[in-house]
Scaffold this motif. Sequence first.
Motif, PDB file in Angstrom:
ATOM      1  N   LYS A 164       0.830  -1.214   0.000  1.00  0.00           N
ATOM      2  CA  LYS A 164       0.000   0.000   0.000  1.00  0.00           C
ATOM      3  C   LYS A 164       0.861   1.260   0.000  1.00  0.00           C
ATOM      4  N   ILE A 165       1.959   1.239   0.730  1.00  0.00           N
ATOM      5  CA  ILE A 165       2.870   2.396   0.726  1.00  0.00           C
ATOM      6  C   ILE A 165       3.459   2.610  -0.657  1.00  0.00           C
ATOM      7  N   LEU A 166       3.844   1.514  -1.322  1.00  0.00           N
ATOM      8  CA  LEU A 166       4.381   1.638  -2.672  1.00  0.00           C
ATOM      9  C   LEU A 166       3.344   2.170  -3.642  1.00  0.00           C
ATOM     10  N   VAL A 167       2.094   1.783  -3.470  1.00  0.00           N
ATOM     11  CA  VAL A 167       1.026   2.291  -4.336  1.00  0.00           C
ATOM     12  C   VAL A 167       0.816   3.774  -4.086  1.00  0.00           C
ATOM     13  N   LEU A 168       0.808   4.183  -2.826  1.00  0.00           N
ATOM     14  CA  LEU A 168       0.592   5.599  -2.510  1.00  0.00           C
ATOM     15  C   LEU A 168       1.761   6.474  -2.931  1.00  0.00           C
ATOM     16  N   ALA A 169       2.910   5.875  -3.174  1.00  0.00           N
ATOM     17  CA  ALA A 169       4.062   6.640  -3.639  1.00  0.00           C
ATOM     18  C   ALA A 169       3.965   6.970  -5.124  1.00  0.00           C
ATOM     19  N   THR A 170       3.062   6.331  -5.832  1.00  0.00           N
ATOM     20  CA  THR A 170       2.897   6.625  -7.257  1.00  0.00           C
ATOM     21  C   THR A 170       1.947   7.804  -7.439  1.00  0.00           C
ATOM     22  N   GLU A 171       1.986   8.381  -8.618  1.00  0.00           N
ATOM     23  CA  GLU A 171       1.124   9.526  -8.906  1.00  0.00           C
ATOM     24  C   GLU A 171      -0.344   9.127  -8.892  1.00  0.00           C
ATOM     25  N   GLN A 172      -0.661   8.003  -9.534  1.00  0.00           N
ATOM     26  CA  GLN A 172      -2.050   7.553  -9.590  1.00  0.00           C
ATOM     27  C   GLN A 172      -2.573   7.193  -8.200  1.00  0.00           C
ATOM     28  N   GLY A 173      -1.757   6.543  -7.400  1.00  0.00           N
ATOM     29  CA  GLY A 173      -2.185   6.163  -6.056  1.00  0.00           C
ATOM     30  C   GLY A 173      -2.444   7.364  -5.168  1.00  0.00           C
ATOM     31  N   SER A 174      -1.580   8.361  -5.238  1.00  0.00           N
ATOM     32  CA  SER A 174      -1.796   9.549  -4.416  1.00  0.00           C
ATOM     33  C   SER A 174      -2.986  10.362  -4.921  1.00  0.00           C
ATOM     34  N   ARG A 175      -3.200  10.365  -6.239  1.00  0.00           N
ATOM     35  CA  ARG A 175      -4.360  11.069  -6.790  1.00  0.00           C
ATOM     36  C   ARG A 175      -5.660  10.394  -6.328  1.00  0.00           C
ATOM     37  N   CYS A 176      -5.663   9.051  -6.307  1.00  0.00           N
ATOM     38  CA  CYS A 176      -6.843   8.322  -5.828  1.00  0.00           C
ATOM     39  C   CYS A 176      -7.106   8.627  -4.354  1.00  0.00           C
ATOM     40  N   LEU A 177      -6.057   8.742  -3.577  1.00  0.00           N
ATOM     41  CA  LEU A 177      -6.219   9.036  -2.152  1.00  0.00           C
ATOM     42  C   LEU A 177      -6.762  10.451  -1.948  1.00  0.00           C
ATOM     43  N   MET A 178      -6.239  11.407  -2.691  1.00  0.00           N
ATOM     44  CA  MET A 178      -6.623  12.804  -2.484  1.00  0.00           C
ATOM     45  C   MET A 178      -7.980  13.151  -3.101  1.00  0.00           C
ATOM     46  N   TYR A 179      -8.244  12.669  -4.309  1.00  0.00           N
ATOM     47  CA  TYR A 179      -9.433  13.111  -5.028  1.00  0.00           C
ATOM     48  C   TYR A 179     -10.489  12.030  -5.211  1.00  0.00           C
ATOM     49  N   GLY A 180     -10.125  10.770  -4.996  1.00  0.00           N
ATOM     50  CA  GLY A 180     -11.085   9.676  -5.181  1.00  0.00           C
ATOM     51  C   GLY A 180     -11.320   9.414  -6.656  1.00  0.00           C
ATOM     52  N   GLY A 181     -12.396   8.709  -6.953  1.00  0.00           N
ATOM     53  CA  GLY A 181     -12.750   8.446  -8.333  1.00  0.00           C
ATOM     54  C   GLY A 181     -12.089   7.214  -8.926  1.00  0.00           C
ATOM     55  N   CYS A 182     -11.392   6.439  -8.135  1.00  0.00           N
ATOM     56  CA  CYS A 182     -10.747   5.225  -8.639  1.00  0.00           C
ATOM     57  C   CYS A 182     -11.674   4.031  -8.440  1.00  0.00           C
ATOM     58  N   ALA A 183     -11.310   2.946  -9.079  1.00  0.00           N
ATOM     59  CA  ALA A 183     -12.107   1.725  -8.958  1.00  0.00           C
ATOM     60  C   ALA A 183     -12.116   1.259  -7.505  1.00  0.00           C
ATOM     61  N   PRO A 184     -13.264   0.780  -7.030  1.00  0.00           N
ATOM     62  CA  PRO A 184     -13.320   0.326  -5.636  1.00  0.00           C
ATOM     63  C   PRO A 184     -12.528  -0.966  -5.436  1.00  0.00           C
ATOM     64  N   PHE A 185     -11.978  -1.097  -4.265  1.00  0.00           N
ATOM     65  CA  PHE A 185     -11.188  -2.287  -3.925  1.00  0.00           C
ATOM     66  C   PHE A 185     -12.132  -3.477  -3.760  1.00  0.00           C
ATOM     67  N   PRO A 186     -11.807  -4.645  -4.334  1.00  0.00           N
ATOM     68  CA  PRO A 186     -12.680  -5.818  -4.216  1.00  0.00           C
ATOM     69  C   PRO A 186     -12.535  -6.484  -2.841  1.00  0.00           C
ATOM     70  N   VAL A 187     -13.251  -5.964  -1.877  1.00  0.00           N
ATOM     71  CA  VAL A 187     -13.125  -6.407  -0.495  1.00  0.00           C
ATOM     72  C   VAL A 187     -13.515  -7.872  -0.334  1.00  0.00           C
TER      73      VAL A 187
END
Length: 110
Positions: free
Chosen positions: A40-63
Amino acid sequence: MTWTPRPAAVAAPPSAGAARIRVRALVAAVLFVPALVVAKILVLATEQGSRCLMYGGCAPFPVLLFLALSGAALAATVLALAGPERMRPGALTAQLLLELVAVGLVPVFP
């Protein structure tokens, strides 16, 4: 007629291979959560991951899929630790593969 006790059946001691499988299964189970955190840290270090965290709008996680994989990995762990000796190698392999797929879901769905 006198009563004589029958000798109790003694189980054979576990082999060295069974002990190695148990240790590996336990180590894999303990490292599962830290692997999820690192992924998860590696994902948040990417541009797309941080954009999803800040603004949302990404595909939902398959819980549900993640919980099913984690539950199956837990069952394989129990089988590798306490199952019959002939089933332990396969259970360890299944545990490792299920944990790998569950950790692999994290980068796919930021």
